[in-house]
Design an enzyme around this catalytic site. Sequence first.
Site, PDB file in Angstrom:
ATOM      1  N   ASN A   7      32.497  90.222  28.991  1.00 16.01           N
ATOM      2  CA  ASN A   7      31.998  89.416  30.100  1.00 16.01           C
ATOM      3  C   ASN A   7      30.702  88.758  29.637  1.00 16.01           C
ATOM      4  O   ASN A   7      29.647  89.364  29.624  1.00 16.01           O
ATOM      5  CB  ASN A   7      31.756  90.310  31.317  1.00 16.01           C
ATOM      6  CG  ASN A   7      31.226  89.548  32.518  1.00 16.01           C
ATOM      7  OD1 ASN A   7      30.794  88.404  32.412  1.00 16.01           O
ATOM      8  ND2 ASN A   7      31.245  90.187  33.671  1.00 16.01           N
ATOM      9  N   ARG A  87      36.054  87.059  30.300  1.00 11.48           N
ATOM     10  CA  ARG A  87      35.614  86.268  31.438  1.00 11.48           C
ATOM     11  C   ARG A  87      35.279  84.869  30.921  1.00 11.48           C
ATOM     12  O   ARG A  87      34.500  84.712  29.979  1.00 11.48           O
ATOM     13  CB  ARG A  87      34.367  86.877  32.069  1.00 11.48           C
ATOM     14  CG  ARG A  87      33.751  85.987  33.163  1.00 11.48           C
ATOM     15  CD  ARG A  87      32.308  86.383  33.400  1.00 11.48           C
ATOM     16  NE  ARG A  87      31.671  85.496  34.363  1.00 11.48           N
ATOM     17  CZ  ARG A  87      30.375  85.213  34.374  1.00 11.48           C
ATOM     18  NH1 ARG A  87      29.580  85.734  33.463  1.00 11.48           N
ATOM     19  NH2 ARG A  87      29.869  84.406  35.288  1.00 11.48           N
ATOM     20  N   HIS A 176      31.256  82.358  39.401  1.00 15.86           N
ATOM     21  CA  HIS A 176      31.122  83.796  39.672  1.00 15.86           C
ATOM     22  C   HIS A 176      32.281  84.309  40.529  1.00 15.86           C
ATOM     23  O   HIS A 176      32.159  85.330  41.215  1.00 15.86           O
ATOM     24  CB  HIS A 176      29.790  84.130  40.376  1.00 15.86           C
ATOM     25  CG  HIS A 176      28.580  83.913  39.533  1.00 15.86           C
ATOM     26  ND1 HIS A 176      27.431  83.303  40.007  1.00 15.86           N
ATOM     27  CD2 HIS A 176      28.324  84.214  38.238  1.00 15.86           C
ATOM     28  CE1 HIS A 176      26.536  83.244  39.047  1.00 15.86           C
ATOM     29  NE2 HIS A 176      27.055  83.789  37.949  1.00 15.86           N
ATOM     30  N   ARG A 238      17.955  78.180  34.756  1.00 15.22           N
ATOM     31  CA  ARG A 238      18.558  76.990  35.365  1.00 15.22           C
ATOM     32  C   ARG A 238      17.819  76.614  36.638  1.00 15.22           C
ATOM     33  O   ARG A 238      17.446  77.477  37.426  1.00 15.22           O
ATOM     34  CB  ARG A 238      20.044  77.249  35.674  1.00 15.22           C
ATOM     35  CG  ARG A 238      20.950  77.093  34.481  1.00 15.22           C
ATOM     36  CD  ARG A 238      22.355  77.574  34.784  1.00 15.22           C
ATOM     37  NE  ARG A 238      22.461  79.007  34.597  1.00 15.22           N
ATOM     38  CZ  ARG A 238      23.554  79.723  34.878  1.00 15.22           C
ATOM     39  NH1 ARG A 238      24.604  79.136  35.386  1.00 15.22           N
ATOM     40  NH2 ARG A 238      23.584  81.021  34.662  1.00 15.22           N
ATOM     41  N   ASP A 280      13.164  86.458  33.537  1.00 22.58           N
ATOM     42  CA  ASP A 280      13.755  87.511  34.365  1.00 22.58           C
ATOM     43  C   ASP A 280      12.888  87.765  35.585  1.00 22.58           C
ATOM     44  O   ASP A 280      11.708  88.119  35.458  1.00 22.58           O
ATOM     45  CB  ASP A 280      13.898  88.788  33.533  1.00 22.58           C
ATOM     46  CG  ASP A 280      14.836  89.804  34.167  1.00 22.58           C
ATOM     47  OD1 ASP A 280      14.748  90.000  35.394  1.00 22.58           O
ATOM     48  OD2 ASP A 280      15.649  90.402  33.434  1.00 22.58           O
ATOM     49  N   GLU A 385      33.327  93.225  37.263  1.00 23.42           N
ATOM     50  CA  GLU A 385      34.180  92.134  36.803  1.00 23.42           C
ATOM     51  C   GLU A 385      35.099  92.602  35.674  1.00 23.42           C
ATOM     52  O   GLU A 385      36.206  92.079  35.510  1.00 23.42           O
ATOM     53  CB  GLU A 385      33.300  90.982  36.305  1.00 23.42           C
ATOM     54  CG  GLU A 385      32.480  90.332  37.404  1.00 23.42           C
ATOM     55  CD  GLU A 385      31.424  89.379  36.858  1.00 23.42           C
ATOM     56  OE1 GLU A 385      31.477  88.192  37.210  1.00 23.42           O
ATOM     57  OE2 GLU A 385      30.554  89.839  36.093  1.00 23.42           O
TER      58      GLU A 385
END
Length: 405
Positions: A7, A87, A176, A238, A280, A385
């Site tokens: 992923n 993914r 997502h 972003r 972060d 996921e």
Amino acid sequence: MNILVFNCGSSSLKYRVITMPTAEEVAGGEAQRVGPPTAKPSVILHHEGATRETHEVPMANHASAFEQVMRLLERESRMVPDAVGHRVVHGGDRFSQPARVTDAVLADLDSFSSIAPLHNPPAIALMKACWERYPDLPQVAVFDTAFHATIPDYARTYPLPRQLREDFGFRKYGFHGTSHQFVTEEAAAFLKIPLARFNAVSCHLGSGGASLCAVVNGRSVDNTMGYSPLQGLVMSTRCGDLDPAVTMQLLASADGDGARVDKLLNSRSGVLGLYGRSADVRDVVAETSSDSAWESRMDRTLQVYLWRIRKYLGAYLLVTGRPHCLIFTDTIGEKLPYVRWAVTAGLEPLGVVLDARKNAAAPPLPVDLATPGSPVRILAIATNEEIAIARSSYALLAGAERLPS
């Protein structure tokens, strides 16, 4: 069948070796803080059964993260997989179901790279690297955009001339989806509500990418991301929503160098652009400083980050018609009580009432963090996921339509 699931996040590489169809996890982990500089070093958190290991290793990109992960897995022969599931963020308008990886599929995926520059390229590189290491193993691509194929036409259409939309494929795709779908199904089961009539707002708040999804009757009806993963919330690097005129001005100042502007908006903006020291938001929350200038920058970063989430959350609470629940998931949503508190503060008139003490205690997941009388439940659910990808990969390879949970 052992399926090795990868992923690729924008700043992470999660991996699991999962035995199917029982969905038993043999080993796994996550390479964290891959790529952009952060206040803490990049690490791999690896586990096999009850054994936990932390490996502090430099990982400038996903290719180096892959090499480090494989060194750990190849210590034991039982970790060698029978198939690999990936993914893939952007499936464009060509993939609304999982697909067996072939040269033709890779070519199609590469054509979407310009609109998912932080995700599709490393995922494609990873698939090629897997082929080099395991040339005979089947690989399956599972697409983040698939869950959002149900977004209605009026919500996915951009107000541009029809010919332009058709020629370039301009529309909202949403992202997502693998995570939003997984936690939606988990939340419906947790609250014992049939998925076909379950409404929710899913908040996938990762340390890299982030998005909100409005779910009505178990299906996605809107997502904060759009044609690319750049739209929507403030993310690690972003910018999220931006006036198109700003992009035009940036292009003019860069003498039309689109690649330069693309890198700026995707890799140098967001939390990193606002804060400067780290990409972060956990670092921003944890930071303490006696420097008033830095303290002001910290406060501004958090205000901008939280405002964007709250703005979309308010809209989606109305879109879903007072949902059954609000879901927090992924790294920030699962592990940062402060963000959950700040996002839900003052939303009591909309039926969202957080139990502050329970939220601060960080109980095991899944958990309901709402007060007993809250009309909207507030769930923190660990996304997985990788299990979803393993199930989809196994279903495709085995030719089965349904798999055991």
